[in-house]
Design an enzyme around this catalytic site. Structure first.
Site, short mmCIF file in Angstrom:
data_model
loop_
_atom_site.label_atom_id
_atom_site.label_comp_id
_atom_site.label_asym_id
_atom_site.label_seq_id
_atom_site.Cartn_x
_atom_site.Cartn_y
_atom_site.Cartn_z
N ASP A 153 7.66 -31.43 -1.03
CA ASP A 153 6.96 -31.82 -2.05
C ASP A 153 9.05 -30.79 -2.69
O ASP A 153 9.55 -29.82 -1.84
CB ASP A 153 6.51 -31.35 -2.16
CG ASP A 153 6.43 -30.61 -3.24
OD1 ASP A 153 6.60 -29.10 -2.95
OD2 ASP A 153 4.99 -30.26 -2.83
N ASP A 173 15.01 -10.19 -10.62
CA ASP A 173 16.67 -10.77 -9.78
C ASP A 173 16.64 -11.49 -9.00
O ASP A 173 17.07 -10.75 -7.85
CB ASP A 173 15.81 -9.12 -8.81
CG ASP A 173 16.68 -7.87 -8.96
OD1 ASP A 173 18.26 -7.74 -9.41
OD2 ASP A 173 16.34 -6.64 -9.12
N ASN A 193 23.09 -6.08 -12.24
CA ASN A 193 22.24 -6.96 -13.41
C ASN A 193 21.95 -6.17 -14.29
O ASN A 193 21.01 -6.09 -15.36
CB ASN A 193 21.99 -8.34 -13.24
CG ASN A 193 20.06 -7.33 -12.32
OD1 ASN A 193 21.17 -6.96 -11.67
ND2 ASN A 193 19.61 -8.30 -12.29
N SER A 243 10.07 -7.93 8.52
CA SER A 243 9.84 -8.86 8.17
C SER A 243 10.94 -8.41 7.11
O SER A 243 11.78 -9.72 6.85
CB SER A 243 8.60 -9.46 7.36
OG SER A 243 7.82 -10.45 7.73
N ASP A 288 18.30 -7.41 19.72
CA ASP A 288 19.26 -7.01 19.23
C ASP A 288 19.98 -5.51 18.37
O ASP A 288 21.31 -5.11 18.89
CB ASP A 288 19.92 -8.67 18.57
CG ASP A 288 20.33 -9.36 19.80
OD1 ASP A 288 21.03 -9.73 20.81
OD2 ASP A 288 19.42 -10.02 19.50
N ASP A 325 4.56 -29.23 2.37
CA ASP A 325 4.20 -30.40 1.78
C ASP A 325 4.73 -31.57 1.42
O ASP A 325 4.28 -32.11 0.30
CB ASP A 325 3.50 -29.25 0.18
CG ASP A 325 2.36 -28.11 0.16
OD1 ASP A 325 1.37 -28.41 0.95
OD2 ASP A 325 2.86 -27.64 0.54
N ASP A 356 10.23 -19.49 4.09
CA ASP A 356 8.83 -17.96 4.45
C ASP A 356 7.63 -19.26 3.39
O ASP A 356 7.85 -20.42 3.18
CB ASP A 356 9.45 -17.19 3.72
CG ASP A 356 8.80 -15.89 3.95
OD1 ASP A 356 7.50 -15.82 3.62
OD2 ASP A 356 9.73 -15.13 4.64
N ILE A 378 16.02 -4.12 -8.92
CA ILE A 378 17.26 -3.54 -6.87
C ILE A 378 18.98 -4.29 -7.30
O ILE A 378 18.86 -5.53 -7.94
CB ILE A 378 16.59 -3.93 -6.15
CG1 ILE A 378 16.30 -4.85 -5.75
CG2 ILE A 378 14.76 -2.75 -6.70
CD1 ILE A 378 14.91 -5.80 -4.27
N TYR A 425 13.73 -16.91 21.51
CA TYR A 425 14.24 -17.37 21.48
C TYR A 425 16.06 -17.36 21.35
O TYR A 425 16.80 -16.25 21.79
CB TYR A 425 14.07 -18.69 20.91
CG TYR A 425 13.32 -19.26 21.06
CD1 TYR A 425 12.41 -19.82 22.38
CD2 TYR A 425 11.87 -19.25 20.11
CE1 TYR A 425 11.25 -20.40 22.18
CE2 TYR A 425 10.56 -20.08 19.94
CZ TYR A 425 10.18 -20.65 21.17
OH TYR A 425 9.17 -20.90 21.14
N ASP A 449 1.00 -0.66 -0.23
CA ASP A 449 0.03 0.13 0.12
C ASP A 449 1.20 1.26 -0.21
O ASP A 449 1.14 1.76 1.59
CB ASP A 449 -1.40 -0.14 1.31
CG ASP A 449 -1.92 1.26 1.01
OD1 ASP A 449 -2.12 1.55 0.23
OD2 ASP A 449 -2.72 1.51 2.37
N HIS A 481 4.85 -13.10 0.76
CA HIS A 481 6.12 -12.80 0.96
C HIS A 481 7.17 -12.90 1.47
O HIS A 481 8.19 -12.57 1.05
CB HIS A 481 5.11 -13.39 2.78
CG HIS A 481 6.03 -12.81 4.02
ND1 HIS A 481 7.09 -13.04 4.52
CD2 HIS A 481 5.88 -11.37 4.42
CE1 HIS A 481 7.25 -12.78 5.44
NE2 HIS A 481 6.48 -11.43 5.94
#
Length: 954
Positions: A226, A190, A253, A397, A370, A224, A181, A257, A344, A140, A239
């Site tokens: 596979d 890219d 290249n 993320s 951190d 899954d 992910d 980006i 953790y 957005d 994502h």
């Protein structure tokens, strides 16, 4: 969070994935992460050898095989058979070969599975598999006012000094960054060719490299099972492509980006399913990445709450056994909270900042972050087509993969560094954020600062000391008000040698005081350790500590050449439950009405055990009701969730000066009424008090629980029912138990039907007319009560209010999985009035012993613990007293007596006789009894009256 610490964490916020619209913290606190139905993970207890290979004898043991059969569960399947064992002398490693997966019918409550598997003695833990969510925000570009000036521009490369860093190192194809992910668009201009390919296993239908995965040529779909890690067009599918672009997009290249990792490769690991049989496999992907050559792994997913020892074991294996750096997003909630897996041990936790280095909008913060990296208006690769880019994504993320890529560059620049040292180098080379005015309120909660990759690659003079081990005495996972705790720590120098180091410990909580707060550390060479064993820190917990207080301790390091640093740790104070351990019966009591374990978090509590044996109670707790529509409890409900009607007002605590027992505990909770209609709670405040004894011997196998109920509504509660629901699971066959009712002692009990080794039960000591309802938990679907398909309020009320007609369950040849409700009916309770209901929880090796314990408990409670109420006793008489033989009993007016009983000093019945409906007096013959004090009980339908009598020589 990094470096490894044995954090003592209590889950304070239980939440679902934060990629959903922002919710209030109060709402999050009432949620837990979703779990995979019908599946749990277990870890075997005992190694067979010093090398730590799990013993298969435990898996074949008779108790475990019986438990699996009773549950309808599969044989445990070794989850990570090819996992690397800890290296010799590697004390902090973990053996994943001891972890197994068990499948069971989805309709069986997890609490039941956990209890029965733990009872076999084969496992250290039994846990569900949490389904963690991707930390995703939709594209957005107009959602943030800073975005317009940065559209289609990688401003973040300048912020984190990536251009200067690439002068030192552009990485190379030997550095592989795992992207755990939603899957990838491999054909994106890219990302094409940037994936790490496994040439040892080409796509030919054969497992050429014998790693257990057929044709895993370019990553794996763990969800899954596979070899196609391509993202599917499901919610959040893009994502992974967004995250991968930030870390490893093709550079130089001439298109799109530049990825922060420049020449580093990525390994695609799809962890969200696209088939009905798939399931979230984030932690499986961590093991896969560690076992398949990833130097760094990025995790841009997680949840608030749901701390899991299984998940921590997986991370420990990857970081310690396999030396893989793990980087995780710290969350997208504008709050100070713990987020998993970022919180953790052995994880680098990354928060987010905006274009101007201010804390990012709606980004989580805490003492356990951190470092920080840009997280707003991130330009990166998009899934939409092969030349698509997105410039409006935000969230931690996308901060995390910047740090993951930086960690890859550091690993190449300093190949001798282990994972702790890589994290230390990243922390000690950041740019401070706390000089920015808006960030000052987050001091120490955005890590050491914002990522600066150029400094991380250029500087070789950094120092960092960390506490890498903590040992508490007493060795507990929580501490009670008034406790004094000794804390021994190990300090390690992770980078350059440190001289003149002092570690000072302070508490950030008003409820925890530190004595002896300073530890002068000898000079430390790189990776050297030092301990304060001879002079530990001392922690004093305030007697006024509220329930579920999480105290933060700060270690402040000061060394030569101006070195200063801080490290934080959490410990839990007054966790909301206590365990009474005075006699042969141990019992945990929670602050909100549960017995054994807190129903919403079974890790809070130590169960109910007899003579230090395995736990006997799956779930238990108080139930209060006025009708089938107004029921209060903290037990499973019709939807398989937990009702949370009771709320603590004063946490249960062990009393420092018990008066009537060796140990006593007390607390206060209530089921505050809702403001909406219809009202679904009973409307009571409950003061609980518990008693346990080490001596005399006859009191060692029962614990008395008192509940004083006060009507907090403006109306008379008429009638009011209160009882204990107890789901016992007694060995050797918890699914072969039977329940029965002893009318004389108002005692409900359970034992194993075919081979009884123990008996457990509850006796009603005070409160009114008893009700007892025994149930087969797996009864047919059309049964009046069937726990396995949900435990509705109507079923709870039925068990509380139908008297004692349903007196038995499991009385077939094989027995059953049984539970029962034992309660009391209070005819009415006016507004503001109180009534006492009391029970004895009992256990014994034989039925006779259990019955004797029940009688003893009743005798103690009626004759010693409670004074006789004058209003009831003024109208009934025992005479003569003392007596040498005959004793006359006159009944009080209006009292519906049923029998009169005489008990000796240890609670044994020595005389008894029935009482007819219209009888007003009786004569008892006590001749022949030894001289001494006896208890006379006049038992009625609604109450029991008690008096002492002295028998003398004739």
């Amino acid at each position: 969070m990094f470096p490894p610490l044995r954090l003592l964490l209590l889950v304070l916020f239980l939440g679902s994935g934060l990629w959903l619209p922002l919710a209030s913290l109060a709402q999050q606190a009432r949620r837990t992460p979703a779990t995979l139905p019908g599946v749990c993970v277990v870890r075997l207890k005992a190694p067979a050898s010093a090398r730590g290979i799990a013993s298969t004898d435990l898996l074949q043991s008779s108790p475990l095989q019986k438990a699996l059969q009773q549950l309808g569960a599969t044989q445990p399947r070794q989850k990570y058979p090819k996992a690397l064992l800890p290296r010799a002398g590697q004390a902090r490693g973990v053996d994943l070969r001891q972890i197994y997966q068990v499948r069971y019918p989805a309709g069986v409550p997890f609490e039941k599975v956990r209890q029965q598997l733990l009872q076999t003695g084969a496992f250290e833990y039994v846990e569900p598999l949490y389904q963690r969510q991707p930390l995703y925000q939709p594209n957005d570009p107009f959602a943030d006012s800073t975005r317009a000036s940065n559209t289609a521009r990688q401003y973040y490369l300048k912020n984190i000094r990536a251009y200067r860093a690439w002068d030192f190192s552009k990485g190379d194809s030997t550095i592989v960054i795992g992207i755990s992910d939603t899957g990838m668009r491999f054909t994106h201009q890219d990302l094409k060719g940037k994936e790490k390919r496994n040439y040892a296993d080409p796509i030919d239908g054969i497992d050429n490299d014998n790693d257990g995965y057929i044709d895993n040529f370019r990553g794996w779909d763990l969800a899954d099972n596979d070899n196609d890690a391509t993202a599917d067009k499901l919610p959040g599918y893009g994502h992974g492509t967004l995250v991968a672009g930030v870390a490893t997009a093709n550079s130089d290249n001439g298109r799109g980006i530049a990825g922060v990792g420049f020449n580093c490769k990525y390994l695609p690991l799809k962890v969200y399913p696209s088939t009905p049989t798939g399931y979230f496999a984030g932690f499986e992907s961590i093991v896969y990445a560690a076992d398949h050559g990833c130097q760094v792994l990025n995790l841009s997913w997680g949840d608030v709450g749901g701390r899991s020892q299984y998940e921590q074991d997986i991370i420990t294996y990857a970081a310690v056994n396999r030396n893989m750096v793990i980087v995780a997003a710290a969350g997208n909630t504008n709050a100070d909270l713990d987020f998993y897996p970022a919180s953790y041990d052995h994880v680098i936790s990354v928060a987010g900042s905006d274009v101007n280095d201010r804390k990012g909008k709606n980004i989580s913060f805490s003492h356990f972050v951190d470092l920080t990296a840009p997280s707003e208006a991130i330009l990166t690769t998009s899934f939409d087509h092969d030349s698509a880019y997105s410039s409006g994504v935000w969230g931690s993320s996308f901060a995390a993969p910047m740090v993951a890529a930086a960690a890859g560059l550091v690993r190449l620049r300093f190949p001798e560094y282990n994972v702790e040292q890589v994290a230390a180098q990243l922390r000690q080379t950041t740019d401070s954020l706390y000089t920015i005015t808006s960030n000052t309120i987050y001091r120490h909660k955005l890590g050491t600062g914002r990522l600066n990759i150029a400094r991380a690659l250029a500087l070789t003079d950094r120092r960092e000391a960390r506490v890498v081990r903590e040992d508490y005495l007493p060795a507990r996972s929580y501490f009670q008000p008034g406790d004094t705790v000794r804390l021994t720590v190990q300090v390690q120098s992770l980078l350059n040698p440190i001289h003149g180091l002092t570690v000072s410990l302070t508490s950030l909580s008003p409820y925890l005081t530190v004595r002896n707060p300073t530890f002068p550390v000898p000079s430390l060479t790189t990776l050297a350790l030092a301990s304060n064993t001879e002079n530990p820190f001392e922690l004093i917990v305030s007697p006024e500590t509220p329930m579920a207080t999480t105290a933060v301790l700060r270690y402040h390091f000061v060394g030569d050449n101006g070195y200063q640093d801080d490290q934080y740790v959490k410990i839990v104070l007054n966790p909301g439950y206590v365990t009474l351990t005075a006699g042969d019966l141990d019992l945990s009591l929670t602050s909100q009405g549960n017995i054994g374990y807190e129903a919403t978090n079974p890790s809070l509590g130590e169960g109910v055990t007899y003579r230090s044996n395995l736990p006997m109670l799956s779930i238990g707790g108080l139930v209060v009701a006025t009708s089938s529509r107004r029921v209060s409890d903290r037990l499973p409900n019709a939807q398989g969730k937990i009702d949370t009607d009771f709320t603590s007002l004063s946490a249960v605590q062990l009393l420092k000066a018990p008066r009537r027992g060796t140990e006593e505990a007390a607390g206060l909770f209530a089921d505050t009424l809702q403001n909406t209609r219809p009202i679904t709670r009973a409307g009571v405040r409950v003061r609980q008090h518990a008693y346990a004894w080490a001596e005399p011997t006859e009191r060692r196998n029962f614990i008395v629980l008192e509940y004083r109920l006060t009507n907090i509504t403006p109306d008379t509660l008429k009638p009011l029912h209160a009882g204990l629901y107890m789901d016992w699971d007694l060995l050797p066959n918890p699914a072969g138990n039977e329940a029965a009712w002893d009318e004389e002692r108002r005692l409900g009990y359970v034992t194993e039907r075919k081979n009884p080794k123990h008996y457990a039960g509850v006796a009603l000591l005070r409160g009114g007319a008893p009700s007892f309802y025994a149930a087969d938990n797996a009864a047919p679907a059309d049964s009046a009560v069937r726990i396995y398909n949900g435990f509705s309020d109507a079923e709870k009320f039925r068990m509380l209010s139908t008297g004692t007609r349903n007196r038995a369950a499991g009385q077939t040849a094989t027995g059953a999985d049984v539970s029962y409700m034992l309660g009391a009916k209070i005819p009415q309770l006016a507004p503001g009035d109180s009534v006492m209901v009391a029970f004895a929880v009992l256990a014994a090796g034989t039925l006779d012993s259990l019955l004797t314990a029940s009688t003893t408990a009743q005798t103690w409670y009626d004759g010693i613990a409670l004074p006789v109420r004058p209003a009831q006793t003024a109208q009934w008489q025992l005479y003569p007293n003392p007596t040498s033989g005959l004793l006359y009993v006159l009944v009080p007016a209006g009292f519906a007596a049923e029998r009169v009983i005489v008990l000796d000093g240890v609670g044994r019945t020595v005389r008894q006789q029935s009482w007819s409906a219209h009888q007003t007096s009786a004569t008892l013959q006590l001749q022949g009894l030894k001289p001494g004090v006896y208890i006379v009980q006049l038992q009625g339908k609604e109450a029991v009256l008690t008096r002492k009598v002295l028998v003398t020589h004739p």
